[in-house]
Design a protein around this motif. Structure first.
Motif, PDB file in Angstrom:
ATOM      1  N   GLU A   1       0.835  -1.207   0.000  1.00  7.14           N
ATOM      2  CA  GLU A   1       0.000   0.000   0.000  1.00  7.14           C
ATOM      3  C   GLU A   1       0.868   1.255   0.000  1.00  7.14           C
ATOM      4  N   GLU A   2       1.949   1.220   0.756  1.00  7.88           N
ATOM      5  CA  GLU A   2       2.874   2.364   0.795  1.00  7.88           C
ATOM      6  C   GLU A   2       3.478   2.606  -0.588  1.00  7.88           C
ATOM      7  N   ARG A   3       3.895   1.544  -1.247  1.00 12.53           N
ATOM      8  CA  ARG A   3       4.458   1.685  -2.613  1.00 12.53           C
ATOM      9  C   ARG A   3       3.416   2.252  -3.567  1.00 12.53           C
ATOM     10  N   ARG A   4       2.201   1.761  -3.443  1.00 10.29           N
ATOM     11  CA  ARG A   4       1.130   2.227  -4.323  1.00 10.29           C
ATOM     12  C   ARG A   4       0.880   3.711  -4.108  1.00 10.29           C
TER      13      ARG A   4
ATOM     14  N   ASN B   1       2.998   5.920  -2.989  1.00 16.21           N
ATOM     15  CA  ASN B   1       4.142   6.655  -3.509  1.00 16.21           C
ATOM     16  C   ASN B   1       4.076   6.820  -5.009  1.00 16.21           C
ATOM     17  N   ARG B   2       3.544   5.807  -5.720  1.00 14.05           N
ATOM     18  CA  ARG B   2       3.406   5.902  -7.160  1.00 14.05           C
ATOM     19  C   ARG B   2       2.348   6.913  -7.560  1.00 14.05           C
ATOM     20  N   ARG B   3       1.344   7.089  -6.728  1.00 17.07           N
ATOM     21  CA  ARG B   3       0.250   8.009  -7.045  1.00 17.07           C
ATOM     22  C   ARG B   3       0.612   9.461  -6.803  1.00 17.07           C
ATOM     23  N   GLU B   4       1.509   9.703  -5.860  1.00 18.15           N
ATOM     24  CA  GLU B   4       1.879  11.079  -5.532  1.00 18.15           C
ATOM     25  C   GLU B   4       2.777  11.662  -6.609  1.00 18.15           C
ATOM     26  N   PRO B   5       2.462  12.869  -7.087  1.00 23.27           N
ATOM     27  CA  PRO B   5       3.338  13.509  -8.069  1.00 23.27           C
ATOM     28  C   PRO B   5       4.653  13.924  -7.420  1.00 23.27           C
ATOM     29  N   HIS B   6       5.743  13.696  -8.121  1.00 24.83           N
ATOM     30  CA  HIS B   6       7.063  14.013  -7.567  1.00 24.83           C
ATOM     31  C   HIS B   6       7.602  15.296  -8.101  1.00 24.83           C
TER      32      HIS B   6
END
Length: 188
Positions: free
Chosen positions: A178-181, A183-188
């Motif tokens: 869930e944490e990885r998911r 992180n992928r959703r948040e714009p960097h």
């Protein structure tokens, strides 16, 4: 809401096709061409749920009657929900191309070869999946698609690791996923 496990996701997504194929397997050479299947009109009533209305045999299109002919004599005694399910399955079958039908036959044979206890477990998990909210269902499907994209060796390793994990380890794995998911959703 608690996220479903990877195994739960896999078992749930293997089921719909197996149930959709059952009525079609009754007739091995159905002989319906794709153009004829595309022209089929669905039965007048295809509701779902415990209070689904009964379907009369004569309202089914001839192509569906041909597929479901083994049920013709007992059709009126089948529960309405079963009639609806069979009619939907026949309708889906008629809309499949030859490759899809071959895959469906293969999956159905795999389903029938499973021990009854395993099929019952899968049915229960499918019912659990059906009770999930649409967002959670989409989440399960997303996980399943990602899992199927992995190389076979990686999938075997993940299955083994999951099966050998304690409940605490599984909870930790879910949290990391869930944490990885996120992180992928948040714009960097």
């Amino acid at each position: 809401m608690k996220r479903p496990s990877l195994w739960f996701s896999l078992a749930l997504l293997a089921l719909p096709l197996a149930f959709a194929i059952e009525p079609a397997m009754a007739s091995e050479g159905d002989g319906v061409s794709p153009p004829a299947a595309a022209a089929l009109a669905p039965p007048t009533v295809l509701a779902t749920g415990p209070s689904s209305p009964a379907l009369e045999w004569k309202v089914l299109p001839p192509e569906q009657q041909q597929l479901l002919r083994i049920h013709e004599h007992d059709w009126a005694t089948l529960p309405p929900a079963r009639q609806q399910s069979l009619a939907r399955g026949a309708q889906r079958w008629l809309q499949m191309n030859p490759e899809q039908r071959d895959r469906a036959r293969e999956r159905f044979q795999t389903w029938r070869a499973l021990p009854e206890e395993r099929r019952e477990l899968i049915r229960r998990r499918w019912e659990q999946f059906q009770r999930l909210d649409p967002q959670s269902q989409a989440h399960v499907r997303e996980n399943f698609r990602a899992f199927t994209q992995l190389p076979p060796a990686k999938r075997r390793m993940l299955r083994r690791r999951w099966l050998e994990a304690t409940p605490e380890q599984r909870a930790h794995m879910r949290a990391r996923l869930e944490e990885r998911r996120e992180n992928r959703r948040e714009p960097h």
